[in-house]
Design a protein around this motif. Structure first.
Motif, short mmCIF file in Angstrom:
data_model
loop_
_atom_site.label_atom_id
_atom_site.label_comp_id
_atom_site.label_asym_id
_atom_site.label_seq_id
_atom_site.Cartn_x
_atom_site.Cartn_y
_atom_site.Cartn_z
N PHE A 180 -3.33 11.16 2.62
CA PHE A 180 -3.63 9.78 3.04
C PHE A 180 -3.42 9.65 4.54
CE2 PHE A 180 -2.73 9.22 -1.42
CZ PHE A 180 -3.50 8.15 -1.81
N LEU A 188 -6.82 3.22 -4.28
CA LEU A 188 -5.82 2.40 -3.59
C LEU A 188 -6.39 1.86 -2.29
CD1 LEU A 188 -2.52 4.43 -3.99
CD2 LEU A 188 -3.11 2.24 -5.02
N LEU A 189 -7.11 2.72 -1.56
CA LEU A 189 -7.72 2.24 -0.33
C LEU A 189 -9.06 1.57 -0.61
CD1 LEU A 189 -6.87 5.16 2.10
CD2 LEU A 189 -5.77 2.94 1.87
N ARG A 204 -10.10 -0.28 -3.05
CA ARG A 204 -10.18 -1.61 -3.65
C ARG A 204 -9.91 -2.72 -2.66
NH1 ARG A 204 -4.75 -1.07 -7.08
NH2 ARG A 204 -3.35 -1.70 -5.44
N GLU A 205 -9.43 -2.35 -1.45
CA GLU A 205 -9.28 -3.38 -0.43
C GLU A 205 -10.66 -3.89 -0.01
OE1 GLU A 205 -6.25 -4.56 0.94
OE2 GLU A 205 -5.45 -3.47 -0.79
N ILE A 232 0.96 4.07 -2.91
CA ILE A 232 0.61 5.46 -2.60
C ILE A 232 1.72 6.39 -3.07
CG2 ILE A 232 0.32 7.11 -0.70
CD1 ILE A 232 -1.31 4.92 0.77
N MET A 279 0.82 -1.20 0.00
CA MET A 279 0.00 0.00 0.00
C MET A 279 0.87 1.26 0.00
SD MET A 279 -3.05 1.22 0.02
CE MET A 279 -4.07 -0.19 0.42
#
Lengths: 378, 378
Positions: free
Chosen positions: A113, B280-281, B283-284, A85, A81
């Motif tokens: 983030f 990015l977050l 799709r978890e 990012i 991750m």
């Protein structure tokens, strides 16, 4: 902990340490990357317990400011991750700030983030590597040595010690040997200032493959330090630790024949391509076997046949052909890998009969030796 | 059959027809490539029953002799093996000779392959495509049309007709629509001399993807011919046949809202990158959902959060923001694919409330329309 850093530099460092991080690890904290920030610079650590990779980014390099540190500290962030990012951030400036409870903010441009980190004090410590037992090799030579041997390690775990490459020091020579018991690759190098007290270590093939991906093709020296359980490869930017394999590596020297009955000198590239073509048919069979036969007039024939599909034959002129005539069969895959390791030069192939191991060497030097056991088909 | 040919030309032709050959076929002869040789040239055919690709190599081209034909005939050779053999031959001249019993010799330099071929008369015949119902599109425009629509077809076979792209002709316009019932992509093109008698066909998405790989980015025309069951795309070198999907394509025009309550004009590339970061977050989680919220001062906020990992927020300035304020959630994947189809220009996004479909268009023209259904989270 609070600092800002150039995104490109952080990303380059992450790319190296990510190679040690495995998604299959059973140790949760090893899914993370450890970040240690001091007023001197930033250290990134990734590990899968067998391999550990560290990279270092100084605050300042060649007069250029690479980062600003407002508060020092350490944190572990989920590796995949964090890497993604950083890769996708909108600007080349990144600010990273850790507050109470390992809460981590990553800011770049108008993007922010919030990640939940892990306690860096739970991250495993690095092995201690003594200062004394060290030597060094130019990076490009180390890469050659790896390339010429590592392909021959065993892929099966039935004899774990064979999944590594044996490094032995004898007088002023480093001798690297890999074998899966069907073929063997050996590379010798003359080096100065080799430590006397190390006789033999076995470095996992997987570690050497990963190391080879990280090393750049330069003539800069790689420092190598050995302990009983670990090896450390050290360049300017990267520390690469690997666990060593335990167990006694077999004595392979007696496998190598001392007398030969047929000697063939041949262009390695021409032979490699002919074997590659013959293997197109051979690999449909289980064992991927091609035949090699000496003919009259300085010629050899490579052939293969697969009853259901067809057959292939090809004649190659050789530079020199001495001794008894010969028909022999062997694995096309082993032969191609051995020829690629010797790398396109004229090679000498020395046989001791249809059922005995044969060896390949460059005509120019004895530094690389490849040995292959034939397959019984005649 | 006996001829010799330049290896490079044979290989280029094989590369195209290989795209139609599937290793999963249940029809044994379709694992092969059909070779037809006349005194005028050589035709290669590959097929998986849904898609058939033919390439043609003339004996002579622009005054250059590409092949010599000693005897005409046809044969079917195992596709993967034949392709690999041709690729690895030692010289650029190949001689292929078929003798009794479909025994095939392939010679190049000192290398000789013997393959057992199959009877070409057992190879399926091509569909007949009538001359009348034809039109043509520049190749680069056809590639754009495919790229802008095909990604939106359904991947599930629960409604087979949705796995294809619907092509309809209305007056002088070709209208291409793809939908998986969660989002829709529509592309209109003005074309001259469109045949009037074709209302609607559905071309499998897989066929269009394969066609797109074969077509080069030129302005040359692609001839398109339609029947009730097949479509043929024809360039100078390649004939590409595809089966059409049967069944009635749903009327999608009533899905598109006619009134909008919120209009946002925004840079497509900036929005795409922000969604990419937020995903990015997102799709978890199972559903890959990001949030989009209008703020004061011509700003929108993209955000996403995953309870176990963290959250991300980003503000983007918009060119124009009109109408009601809005909070809406949607699939990051659908939004990114729609924005990529519109390709980096300023886009207008028009909303009709949190739970109604919204549309995206380029500010420059109405030719491309993308529609997405939101996800209920607020």
């Amino acid at each position: 902990m609070k600092f800002d850093i150039m995104r490109d530099r952080l990303l380059a460092g992450l790319n190296d340490v990510m190679k040690a991080v495995s998604s299959k690890t059973t140790i949760p904290i090893l899914t993370g990357i450890k970040i240690d920030v001091t007023h001197e610079g930033l250290r990134l650590t990734g590990s899968d317990a067998d391999i550990t990779i560290q990279t270092y980014i100084p605050v300042e390099e060649d007069g250029e400011q690479l980062m600003n540190v407002s508060a020092t500290g350490s944190i572990v962030l989920q590796a995949r991750m964090f890497n993604e990012i950083v890769r996708k951030l909108p600007t080349n400036e990144v600010e990273i700030e850790v507050s109470a409870g390992f809460a981590t903010n990553i800011r770049s441009g108008k993007s922010e983030f919030h990640l939940i980190g892990l306690d860096a004090s739970e991250y495993p410590l690095l092995p201690e590597v003594a200062e004394g037992r060290q030597f060094s090799i130019p990076t490009d030579l180390l890469k050659s040595v790896i390339r010429e041997t590592v392909f021959a390690v065993a892929t099966s775990e039935s004899r774990p010690v064979l999944t590594g490459v044996n490094w032995r020091i004898l007088d002023n020579e480093l001798i690297c040997v890999a074998t899966d018991s069907h073929r063997l690759a050996r590379r010798k190098i003359q080096l100065e200032q080799l430590p006397a007290e190390i006789n033999s270590v076995v470095i996992p093939g997987k570690s050497l493959n990963e190391l080879n991906k990280i090393l750049e093709d330069t003539t800069d020296l790689v420092q190598i330090a050995l302990t009983n359980y670990h090896v450390l490869f050290k360049t300017d930017d990267v520390l690469f630790f690997s666990r060593l394999l335990e167990g006694n590596y077999p004595d392979t020297s007696r496998l190598i024949p001392e007398e030969y009955k047929t000697n063939v000198t041949i262009n390695g590239k021409a032979l490699l391509q002919a074997i590659d073509r013959a293997s197109l048919l051979a690999r449909e069979d289980r064992n991927n076997v091609v035949r090699f036969e000496t003919l009259e007039n300085s010629t050899v024939e490579i052939s293969s046949n697969s009853p259901e599909i067809g057959k292939v034959e090809e004649q190659i002129s050789v530079e020199n052909l001495e001794g008894e005539s010969l028909k022999i069969s062997f694995s096309a895959k082993y032969m191609m890998e051995a020829l690629r390791a010797i790398d396109g030069q004229d090679v000498i192939i020395q046989f001791t009969g249809t059922m005995r191991p044969f060896i390949l060497r460059s005509i120019h030097d004895d530094a690389i030796l490849q040995l292959i056991l034939p397959v019984r088909t005649y």
